[in-house]
Design an enzyme around this catalytic site. Sequence first.
Site, PDB file in Angstrom:
ATOM      1  N   GLU A 120      13.108   2.095  19.496  1.00 34.52           N
ATOM      2  CA  GLU A 120      12.509   3.436  19.517  1.00 34.52           C
ATOM      3  C   GLU A 120      12.150   3.832  20.936  1.00 34.52           C
ATOM      4  OE1 GLU A 120       9.383   3.556  16.592  1.00 34.52           O
ATOM      5  OE2 GLU A 120      10.801   3.266  14.960  1.00 34.52           O
TER       6      GLU A 120
ATOM      7  N   ALA B 269       9.560   2.336   6.888  1.00 33.42           N
ATOM      8  CA  ALA B 269       8.891   1.054   7.175  1.00 33.42           C
ATOM      9  C   ALA B 269       9.125   0.659   8.626  1.00 33.42           C
ATOM     10  CB  ALA B 269       9.388  -0.015   6.217  1.00 33.42           C
ATOM     11  N   ARG B 270      10.186  -0.091   8.871  1.00 38.30           N
ATOM     12  CA  ARG B 270      10.553  -0.490  10.226  1.00 38.30           C
ATOM     13  C   ARG B 270      12.065  -0.472  10.337  1.00 38.30           C
ATOM     14  NH1 ARG B 270       6.413   0.775  11.563  1.00 38.30           N
ATOM     15  NH2 ARG B 270       4.761  -0.357  12.651  1.00 38.30           N
TER      16      ARG B 270
ATOM     17  N   ASP C 244      12.858   7.361   9.406  1.00 38.50           N
ATOM     18  CA  ASP C 244      11.737   7.702  10.287  1.00 38.50           C
ATOM     19  C   ASP C 244      11.587   6.654  11.386  1.00 38.50           C
ATOM     20  OD1 ASP C 244       9.332   9.136  11.045  1.00 38.50           O
ATOM     21  OD2 ASP C 244       8.179   7.483  10.162  1.00 38.50           O
TER      22      ASP C 244
ATOM     23  N   ASP D 208       9.292  -6.782  -4.937  1.00 44.81           N
ATOM     24  CA  ASP D 208       8.321  -7.343  -3.995  1.00 44.81           C
ATOM     25  C   ASP D 208       7.938  -8.709  -4.531  1.00 44.81           C
ATOM     26  OD1 ASP D 208       6.025  -8.096  -2.555  1.00 44.81           O
ATOM     27  OD2 ASP D 208       5.427  -6.011  -2.249  1.00 44.81           O
TER      28      ASP D 208
ATOM     29  N   HIS E 180       9.533   8.637  14.057  1.00 47.99           N
ATOM     30  CA  HIS E 180       8.416   7.770  13.652  1.00 47.99           C
ATOM     31  C   HIS E 180       7.143   8.596  13.407  1.00 47.99           C
ATOM     32  CE1 HIS E 180       6.868   3.362  13.962  1.00 47.99           C
ATOM     33  NE2 HIS E 180       6.133   4.057  13.094  1.00 47.99           N
ATOM     34  N   LEU E 181       7.270   9.495  12.433  1.00 45.80           N
ATOM     35  CA  LEU E 181       6.163  10.413  12.158  1.00 45.80           C
ATOM     36  C   LEU E 181       5.345  10.035  10.932  1.00 45.80           C
ATOM     37  CD1 LEU E 181       7.790  13.947  12.771  1.00 45.80           C
ATOM     38  CD2 LEU E 181       6.280  12.620  14.274  1.00 45.80           C
TER      39      LEU E 181
ATOM     40  N   LYS F 265       0.830  -1.208   0.000  1.00 48.04           N
ATOM     41  CA  LYS F 265       0.000   0.000   0.000  1.00 48.04           C
ATOM     42  C   LYS F 265       0.864   1.257   0.000  1.00 48.04           C
ATOM     43  CE  LYS F 265      -2.344  -1.397   3.658  1.00 48.04           C
ATOM     44  NZ  LYS F 265      -1.827  -2.781   3.785  1.00 48.04           N
ATOM     45  N   VAL F 266       1.781   1.335   0.954  1.00 50.71           N
ATOM     46  CA  VAL F 266       2.589   2.554   1.039  1.00 50.71           C
ATOM     47  C   VAL F 266       3.550   2.614  -0.157  1.00 50.71           C
ATOM     48  CG1 VAL F 266       4.247   3.863   2.412  1.00 50.71           C
ATOM     49  CG2 VAL F 266       2.427   2.579   3.564  1.00 50.71           C
TER      50      VAL F 266
ATOM     51  N   ALA G 241       2.947   8.161  10.179  1.00 52.16           N
ATOM     52  CA  ALA G 241       1.480   8.126  10.245  1.00 52.16           C
ATOM     53  C   ALA G 241       0.926   9.367  10.920  1.00 52.16           C
ATOM     54  CB  ALA G 241       1.046   6.887  11.016  1.00 52.16           C
TER      55      ALA G 241
HETATM   56  N1  LIG Z   1       6.626   5.128   9.501  1.00 52.97           N
HETATM   57  C1  LIG Z   1       5.355   5.003   9.709  1.00 52.97           C
HETATM   58  O1  LIG Z   1       4.768   5.701  10.500  1.00 52.97           O
HETATM   59  C2  LIG Z   1       4.607   3.975   8.947  1.00 52.97           C
HETATM   60  C3  LIG Z   1       3.288   4.213   8.532  1.00 52.97           C
HETATM   61  C4  LIG Z   1       2.614   3.227   7.817  1.00 52.97           C
HETATM   62  C5  LIG Z   1       3.230   2.039   7.552  1.00 52.97           C
HETATM   63  N2  LIG Z   1       4.483   1.827   8.020  1.00 52.97           N
HETATM   64  C6  LIG Z   1       5.157   0.569   7.758  1.00 52.97           C
HETATM   65  O2  LIG Z   1       5.389   0.475   6.366  1.00 52.97           O
HETATM   66  C7  LIG Z   1       5.416  -0.883   5.986  1.00 52.97           C
HETATM   67  C8  LIG Z   1       4.514  -1.072   4.786  1.00 52.97           C
HETATM   68  O3  LIG Z   1       3.197  -0.773   5.113  1.00 52.97           O
HETATM   69  P1  LIG Z   1       2.043  -1.089   4.059  1.00 52.97           P
HETATM   70  O4  LIG Z   1       0.800  -0.546   4.640  1.00 52.97           O
HETATM   71  O5  LIG Z   1       2.437  -0.660   2.705  1.00 52.97           O
HETATM   72  O6  LIG Z   1       2.030  -2.673   4.136  1.00 52.97           O
HETATM   73  P2  LIG Z   1       1.604  -3.654   2.981  1.00 52.97           P
HETATM   74  O7  LIG Z   1       1.392  -4.959   3.633  1.00 52.97           O
HETATM   75  O8  LIG Z   1       0.514  -3.071   2.170  1.00 52.97           O
HETATM   76  O9  LIG Z   1       2.898  -3.740   2.053  1.00 52.97           O
HETATM   77  C9  LIG Z   1       4.044  -4.433   2.401  1.00 52.97           C
HETATM   78  C10 LIG Z   1       4.585  -5.068   1.138  1.00 52.97           C
HETATM   79  O10 LIG Z   1       5.840  -5.636   1.442  1.00 52.97           O
HETATM   80  C11 LIG Z   1       5.952  -6.796   0.674  1.00 52.97           C
HETATM   81  N3  LIG Z   1       6.988  -7.653   1.189  1.00 52.97           N
HETATM   82  C12 LIG Z   1       6.938  -8.580   2.170  1.00 52.97           C
HETATM   83  N4  LIG Z   1       8.134  -9.175   2.298  1.00 52.97           N
HETATM   84  C13 LIG Z   1       8.948  -8.615   1.382  1.00 52.97           C
HETATM   85  C14 LIG Z   1      10.297  -8.815   1.031  1.00 52.97           C
HETATM   86  N5  LIG Z   1      11.059  -9.738   1.647  1.00 52.97           N
HETATM   87  N6  LIG Z   1      10.816  -8.076   0.041  1.00 52.97           N
HETATM   88  C15 LIG Z   1      10.057  -7.150  -0.589  1.00 52.97           C
HETATM   89  N7  LIG Z   1       8.776  -6.924  -0.307  1.00 52.97           N
HETATM   90  C16 LIG Z   1       8.227  -7.635   0.676  1.00 52.97           C
HETATM   91  C17 LIG Z   1       4.585  -7.409   0.733  1.00 52.97           C
HETATM   92  O11 LIG Z   1       4.381  -8.294  -0.344  1.00 52.97           O
HETATM   93  C18 LIG Z   1       3.704  -6.190   0.621  1.00 52.97           C
HETATM   94  O12 LIG Z   1       3.331  -5.956  -0.716  1.00 52.97           O
HETATM   95  C19 LIG Z   1       5.003  -1.655   7.213  1.00 52.97           C
HETATM   96  O13 LIG Z   1       6.148  -2.113   7.864  1.00 52.97           O
HETATM   97  C20 LIG Z   1       4.331  -0.640   8.075  1.00 52.97           C
HETATM   98  O14 LIG Z   1       4.390  -0.969   9.419  1.00 52.97           O
HETATM   99  C21 LIG Z   1       5.174   2.752   8.700  1.00 52.97           C
HETATM  100  O1  LIG Z   2       2.762   0.774  11.199  1.00 56.94           O
HETATM  101  C1  LIG Z   2       2.237   1.851  11.290  1.00 56.94           C
HETATM  102  O2  LIG Z   2       1.010   2.024  11.134  1.00 56.94           O
HETATM  103  C2  LIG Z   2       3.085   3.033  11.504  1.00 56.94           C
HETATM  104  O3  LIG Z   2       4.358   2.658  11.817  1.00 56.94           O
HETATM  105  C3  LIG Z   2       2.512   4.006  12.468  1.00 56.94           C
HETATM  106  O4  LIG Z   2       2.833   3.696  13.765  1.00 56.94           O
HETATM  107  P1  LIG Z   2       2.241   4.619  14.925  1.00 56.94           P
HETATM  108  O5  LIG Z   2       0.809   4.319  15.007  1.00 56.94           O
HETATM  109  O6  LIG Z   2       2.978   4.223  16.158  1.00 56.94           O
HETATM  110  O7  LIG Z   2       2.502   6.016  14.506  1.00 56.94           O
END
Ligand SMILES: NC(=O)c1ccc[n+]([C@@H]2O[C@H](COP(=O)([O-])OP(=O)(O)OC[C@H]3O[C@@H](n4cnc5c(N)ncnc54)[C@H](O)[C@@H]3O)[C@@H](O)[C@H]2O)c1
Ligand SMILES: O=C(O)[C@H](O)COP(=O)(O)O
Length: 627
Positions: free
Chosen positions: A344, A314-315, A339, A254, A363-364, A234-235, A366
Amino acid sequence: MASAASKALLSPTSRSSLLPLSSSSSSSSFSSSSASSVSFDRSRCRSRAPCFGQALRLAVPFRRISSLLDAARVTDLKIKATAAKPTVLVSEKLGDTGLALLREFANVDCSYNLTQEELCAKISLCDALIVRSGTKVTREVFEAARGRLKVVGRAGVGIDNVDLQAATENGCLVVNAPTANTVAAAEHGIALLAAMARNVAQADASLKAGKWQRNKYVGVSLVGKTLAIMGFGKVGSEVARRAKGLGMHVIAHDPYAPADRARAIGVELVSFDEAISTADFISLHMPLTPSTSKIFNDENFTKMKKGVRIINVARGGVIDEDALLRALENGTVAQAALDVFAEEPPSKESKLVQHENVTVTPHLGASTMEAQEGVAIEIAEAVVGALKGELAATAVNAPMVPSEVLSELAPYVVLGEKLGRLAVQLVGGGSGIKGMKVVYTSARSPDDLDTRILRAMVTKGIVEPISSVFVNLVNADYIAKQRGLRISEERVFHDGSPEIPLDSIQVHLANVESKFAGAISDSGEIVVEGRVKDGVPHLILVGSYSVDVSLEGNLILCRQIDQPGMIGRVGNILGGNNVNISFMSVGRTAPGKQAIMAIGVDEEPPKEALRKIGEIPAIEEFVFLKL
Ligand SMILES: NC(=O)c1ccc[n+]([C@@H]2O[C@H](COP(=O)([O-])OP(=O)(O)OC[C@H]3O[C@@H](n4cnc5c(N)ncnc54)[C@H](O)[C@@H]3O)[C@@H](O)[C@H]2O)c1
Ligand SMILES: O=C(O)[C@H](O)COP(=O)(O)O
């Protein structure tokens, strides 16, 4: 009926819900000695006359499905209506609208910054817990809940802070809010990409420190550069869309992403090595899993173009942070924008955080007003729905079944559980149940009938009466497996209308003795079969005897020599003991031969009444069963 099935299983006072579904197997067995029944057995006989079997049997391939299934016992609905308000603990800041939604349904305890000990102390008083990424929901937390915690809601995407295995083992549903912060995270990724390329943070700090360093902060352009998106979910795909708009050449890696989605955005899916070795910018968007942990390590940094720039929203754990620091120091990585961090908050002394070529945010991703409101609403709705037993479309440790599938299977869900409950009460002897088979008779093609929820409910029906553990659909399969119950399924093609999902469900218990010999079919198994009639589950077969009784209340099964007056005699005994008979049905092999009488009763008859029934000379055996 849809709502009947979609409600109640996770209601605070009910014992039911959803399940991760795969066949269970193990070599040990489990005993059914505690099943509730009273029986009288004059002769253990096996009757002949099979009532089914000419039809075609097919293996059932499971369809992959994409939204959550929940199912219910109708009786649970009644419990819910009078239940006290559940308690929801919110352990991190949540948007106001979400809190208001929660307060309409539950007592809400907002306690932020709890220590692990404080969380464990509170949790046994809570039906649901809502967290963001800052609360570690460990096995210890689930165990401290002592079975009360029904739902954990993750107000965001990443569930790496929740021990899903422990949640499942403890029958706790985990739901997340997977979509409401996608755009915010993607925008933050783009913000970091652009800020890093133009040294925005560094230049800002420099100017605020009274310097005017125009030559020092010459940046790099984005247009025409190659951006590798690692994790095209998604992201990742939203970042790709935006980066295309900035004139970048976008590739992605992916292994699980559909190629057509990438094509539609104009993104080429490539191998991991190709992505990291050809990119000028690498943006990380994969989840943290055992296989992605520290995937960006020394070995992989050496494969990158010299001067590559890395963004991570991501993480933190997907990067080996020490290796990144080395790559920054040796110039392989020109800049990084982070981020998220392995720990953390990161330590104040972190050389990575302090590095002049690293841009950091706490970690901003979201953290926009809009995303936080959206996430709060999304998670509040999911948690309240799950507590009510409604659909939880974002469950992460339970099977996902579209609501339309749920609604059409609703009456069969009830039937499945009742048949399981009935079958287990027929088990006698001490050898324990080792194998259960569920046979679905349907006019549907196997691809068009998702049986996981049905299998789950039969399992629940079998396990619950003989188990002191809390069983719901989240953990029923796991518990069955632990107890050595092997589960198999069969499909029987029925030449009827595919509009009706199922003609009947049969439950077979193999390798067991029965306390009611009439329940043993020719194959030597306990067999019960049911059908839904006018939305009501009915029992239509016991062993090899056809019967027709609705599966409500309690049931007395009597095996007898078919002769006139039997119904009256049994009826008199029950009536004389103030036991209301709701229905009766007699199934026989032939006039004057063996027959089974099924009698529905509202109350449990006194032992004396059951003894008198057993003393009727024509009755060879009987059993009392609670449905
Ligand atoms: N920084 C933030 O505040 C923040 C906000 C939202 C999401 N995130 C993080 O971003 C990441 C992605 O979120 P999302 O909503 O897009 O998730 P998502 O599940 O929609 O997308 C993750 C993608 O990663 C792929 N994937 C899994 N293993 C893989 C690998 N080994 N190599 C390549 N691709 C691989 C999956 O197939 C999937 O398409 C998550 O870790 C989420 O926690 C962080
Ligand atoms: O995975 C998530 O949704 C993001 O990392 C956001 O995390 P937070 O809710 O702690 O801001």
